[in-house]
Scaffold this motif. Structure first.
Motif, PDB file in Angstrom:
ATOM      1  N   LEU A  96       0.834  -1.200   0.000  1.00 55.89           N
ATOM      2  CA  LEU A  96       0.000   0.000   0.000  1.00 55.89           C
ATOM      3  C   LEU A  96       0.873   1.256   0.000  1.00 55.89           C
ATOM      4  N   ARG A  97       0.602   2.168  -0.928  1.00 52.90           N
ATOM      5  CA  ARG A  97       1.281   3.464  -0.876  1.00 52.90           C
ATOM      6  C   ARG A  97       0.465   4.400  -0.001  1.00 52.90           C
ATOM      7  N   HIS A  98       1.141   5.122   0.861  1.00 50.12           N
ATOM      8  CA  HIS A  98       0.446   6.034   1.773  1.00 50.12           C
ATOM      9  C   HIS A  98      -0.454   7.000   1.011  1.00 50.12           C
ATOM     10  N   ALA A  99      -1.440   7.529   1.702  1.00 48.36           N
ATOM     11  CA  ALA A  99      -2.373   8.476   1.111  1.00 48.36           C
ATOM     12  C   ALA A  99      -1.709   9.842   0.918  1.00 48.36           C
ATOM     13  N   LYS A 100      -2.470  10.755   0.324  1.00 50.89           N
ATOM     14  CA  LYS A 100      -1.940  12.077  -0.027  1.00 50.89           C
ATOM     15  C   LYS A 100      -1.488  12.839   1.214  1.00 50.89           C
ATOM     16  N   ALA A 101      -0.217  13.272   1.193  1.00 53.74           N
ATOM     17  CA  ALA A 101       0.351  14.014   2.318  1.00 53.74           C
ATOM     18  C   ALA A 101       0.668  15.445   1.900  1.00 53.74           C
ATOM     19  N   LEU A 102       0.878  16.286   2.877  1.00 52.35           N
ATOM     20  CA  LEU A 102       1.325  17.653   2.600  1.00 52.35           C
ATOM     21  C   LEU A 102       2.644  17.619   1.839  1.00 52.35           C
ATOM     22  N   ALA A 103       2.805  18.533   0.895  1.00 55.64           N
ATOM     23  CA  ALA A 103       4.056  18.633   0.149  1.00 55.64           C
ATOM     24  C   ALA A 103       5.181  19.087   1.077  1.00 55.64           C
ATOM     25  N   ARG A 104       6.390  18.686   0.726  1.00 54.46           N
ATOM     26  CA  ARG A 104       7.543  19.096   1.553  1.00 54.46           C
ATOM     27  C   ARG A 104       7.627  20.609   1.664  1.00 54.46           C
ATOM     28  N   ASP A 155      10.732  15.506   7.013  1.00 58.24           N
ATOM     29  CA  ASP A 155       9.929  14.809   6.011  1.00 58.24           C
ATOM     30  C   ASP A 155       9.114  13.687   6.635  1.00 58.24           C
ATOM     31  N   ALA A 156       9.678  12.980   7.593  1.00 58.54           N
ATOM     32  CA  ALA A 156       8.997  11.833   8.195  1.00 58.54           C
ATOM     33  C   ALA A 156       7.755  12.230   8.979  1.00 58.54           C
ATOM     34  N   THR A 157       7.645  13.514   9.348  1.00 59.45           N
ATOM     35  CA  THR A 157       6.495  13.939  10.155  1.00 59.45           C
ATOM     36  C   THR A 157       5.411  14.625   9.320  1.00 59.45           C
ATOM     37  N   ARG A 158       5.563  14.628   8.005  1.00 59.06           N
ATOM     38  CA  ARG A 158       4.517  15.238   7.170  1.00 59.06           C
ATOM     39  C   ARG A 158       3.193  14.507   7.351  1.00 59.06           C
ATOM     40  N   PRO A 159       2.107  15.236   7.648  1.00 58.91           N
ATOM     41  CA  PRO A 159       0.808  14.579   7.847  1.00 58.91           C
ATOM     42  C   PRO A 159       0.023  14.471   6.537  1.00 58.91           C
ATOM     43  N   LEU A 160      -1.081  13.782   6.608  1.00 62.93           N
ATOM     44  CA  LEU A 160      -1.972  13.688   5.455  1.00 62.93           C
ATOM     45  C   LEU A 160      -2.748  14.985   5.262  1.00 62.93           C
ATOM     46  N   THR A 161      -3.119  15.232   4.026  1.00 63.29           N
ATOM     47  CA  THR A 161      -4.021  16.331   3.715  1.00 63.29           C
ATOM     48  C   THR A 161      -5.459  15.876   3.970  1.00 63.29           C
ATOM     49  N   ASP A 162      -6.410  16.789   3.781  1.00 61.68           N
ATOM     50  CA  ASP A 162      -7.812  16.408   3.910  1.00 61.68           C
ATOM     51  C   ASP A 162      -8.150  15.292   2.913  1.00 61.68           C
ATOM     52  N   ARG A 163      -7.650  15.418   1.690  1.00 62.21           N
ATOM     53  CA  ARG A 163      -7.886  14.372   0.699  1.00 62.21           C
ATOM     54  C   ARG A 163      -7.260  13.055   1.151  1.00 62.21           C
ATOM     55  N   GLY A 164      -6.055  13.151   1.721  1.00 59.33           N
ATOM     56  CA  GLY A 164      -5.390  11.949   2.205  1.00 59.33           C
ATOM     57  C   GLY A 164      -6.177  11.247   3.293  1.00 59.33           C
ATOM     58  N   ARG A 165      -6.779  12.016   4.182  1.00 59.69           N
ATOM     59  CA  ARG A 165      -7.580  11.410   5.247  1.00 59.69           C
ATOM     60  C   ARG A 165      -8.823  10.725   4.668  1.00 59.69           C
ATOM     61  N   SER A 220       3.582  -0.849   8.939  1.00 58.12           N
ATOM     62  CA  SER A 220       3.696   0.490   8.373  1.00 58.12           C
ATOM     63  C   SER A 220       5.084   1.062   8.586  1.00 58.12           C
ATOM     64  N   SER A 221       5.541   1.812   7.592  1.00 56.08           N
ATOM     65  CA  SER A 221       6.690   2.695   7.790  1.00 56.08           C
ATOM     66  C   SER A 221       6.396   3.569   8.996  1.00 56.08           C
ATOM     67  N   ASP A 222       7.433   4.009   9.676  1.00 52.76           N
ATOM     68  CA  ASP A 222       7.211   4.851  10.851  1.00 52.76           C
ATOM     69  C   ASP A 222       6.978   6.310  10.511  1.00 52.76           C
ATOM     70  N   ALA A 223       6.865   6.647   9.225  1.00 53.85           N
ATOM     71  CA  ALA A 223       6.541   8.012   8.825  1.00 53.85           C
ATOM     72  C   ALA A 223       5.093   8.326   9.175  1.00 53.85           C
ATOM     73  N   THR A 224       4.843   9.552   9.591  1.00 57.93           N
ATOM     74  CA  THR A 224       3.499   9.955  10.009  1.00 57.93           C
ATOM     75  C   THR A 224       2.471   9.709   8.924  1.00 57.93           C
ATOM     76  N   ARG A 225       2.819  10.012   7.671  1.00 60.08           N
ATOM     77  CA  ARG A 225       1.839   9.865   6.584  1.00 60.08           C
ATOM     78  C   ARG A 225       1.425   8.405   6.366  1.00 60.08           C
ATOM     79  N   CYS A 226       2.321   7.477   6.658  1.00 59.13           N
ATOM     80  CA  CYS A 226       1.969   6.061   6.550  1.00 59.13           C
ATOM     81  C   CYS A 226       1.110   5.615   7.735  1.00 59.13           C
TER      82      CYS A 226
END
Length: 312
Positions: free
Chosen positions: A151-159, A166-176, A196-202
């Motif tokens: 599974l590829r993580h959902a849409k996250a905020l751009a860098r 980078d690892a703490t970037r959260p999902l956008t509304d669309r990503g949620r 899951s990867s330990d990145a917030t977006r994952c």
């Protein structure tokens, strides 16, 4: 999907009785025919969700989907094309005992039959073709399967829009919304292990699934993008454990890491590598690929692979 066609989904529901294969057929009341359980897609549903729902509504049996076994196409009386996708679906003894089916205005009866009887008993040639395709898997010994899902993580905020690492970037509304939308499809495949990867977006991508299943999320830094960029990723060990475990699992990771995950899955199962791996790993955010492996002999290769596009 096209605007003109009618889409539906169903399954070849099967069980073993004293080691012998049986297939579930339904006798429909209105049409006085014998067919496979199936039904039309409801608004907002994916095909896999439709298949699980329709099988349960028509038979009372709750199933998880196995191998995709084919697609039937035919023209309906009013001239529209109907396209029906089918999956193999094992009916466990617990699920059969829990069935609340009673004859009704839609389904008059259920009947477990031998494959030979099914082929001669079904009312429609398109159903016969689906059962024949299903039986090729049975003959090859890959009837009992389990999925490993990349599974590829959902849409996250751009860098550029995020002030933190980078690892703490959260999902956008669309990503949620994407994260919520994948819960139904992943449940249809019977996912029980969530890695899951330990990145917030994952983590945020699989959190709705974990809540729905009441299962923990196992954090795996070895499939994170940070580890990949540092040359410290280890998809081989992670994938090898999933293949040995033989349990339905989802691995949520990142675009650059997905090719490694699919490649290691092919290597771990003795599968010939080819362009299909590239297609299966080139996922949009919120998309996933399902690799079906033999539960009795995972080393026999990937039995089938299918990719589900993001719904949002």
């Amino acid at each position: 999907m096209t605007d003109t066609a009618v889409y539906a989904a169903g399954g070849v529901v099967w069980r073993l009785v004293e080691g012998r294969l049986r297939i579930l057929l339904i006798h429909r009341t209105q049409y006085r025919d014998v067919t496979l359980p199936k039904g039309k897609v409801d608004p907002g549903e994916t095909l896999v969700e439709t298949a699980v729902r329709e099988i349960h509504e028509e038979t009372g049996i709750r199933v998880h989907l196995g191998l995709p076994v084919g697609v039937s196409r035919y023209i309906m009386p009013k001239g529209r094309e109907k396209i029906v996708h089918y999956w193999a679906a094992e009916a466990t003894e617990d699920a059969i005992r829990a069935s609340d089916f009673v004859p009704n205005k839609e389904i008059a009866a259920l009947e477990w039959v031998t494959p030979k009887r099914a082929l001669g008993y079904l009312s429609y040639p398109v159903d016969v073709e689906i059962v024949e395709a299903f039986l090729t898997f049975a003959d090859d010994g890959v009837l009992e399967t389990f999925p490993v899902i990349a599974l590829r993580h959902a849409k996250a905020l751009a860098r550029s829009e995020w002030g933190g690492s980078d690892a703490t970037r959260p999902l956008t509304d669309r990503g949620r919304r994407q994260a919520k939308a994948i819960v139904g499809p992943l449940r249809a495949y019977g996912v029980r292990r969530i890695l899951s990867s330990d990145a917030t977006r994952c983590i945020e991508t699989v959190d709705p699934l974990a809540r729905a299943l009441k299962r923990p999320i196992r954090l795996v830094p070895e499939i994170s993008q940070d580890a990949w960029e540092d040359g410290a990723s280890d998809a081989r060990t992670v994938v090898g454990k999933r293949v040995r475990a033989r349990k339905p699992a989802v691995l949520c990771s990142h675009g650059p890491v997905l090719p490694d995950i699919l490649n290691e899955l092919a290597l771990a199962t003795g599968t010939l590598r080819g362009s299909y791996l590239g297609s299966a790993s080139s996922l949009e955010v919120g998309g996933f690929s399902v690799a079906h492996l033999s539960r009795t002999n995972p080393g026999s290769g990937i039995a089938a692979i299918e990719t589900v596009l993001p719904q949002v």
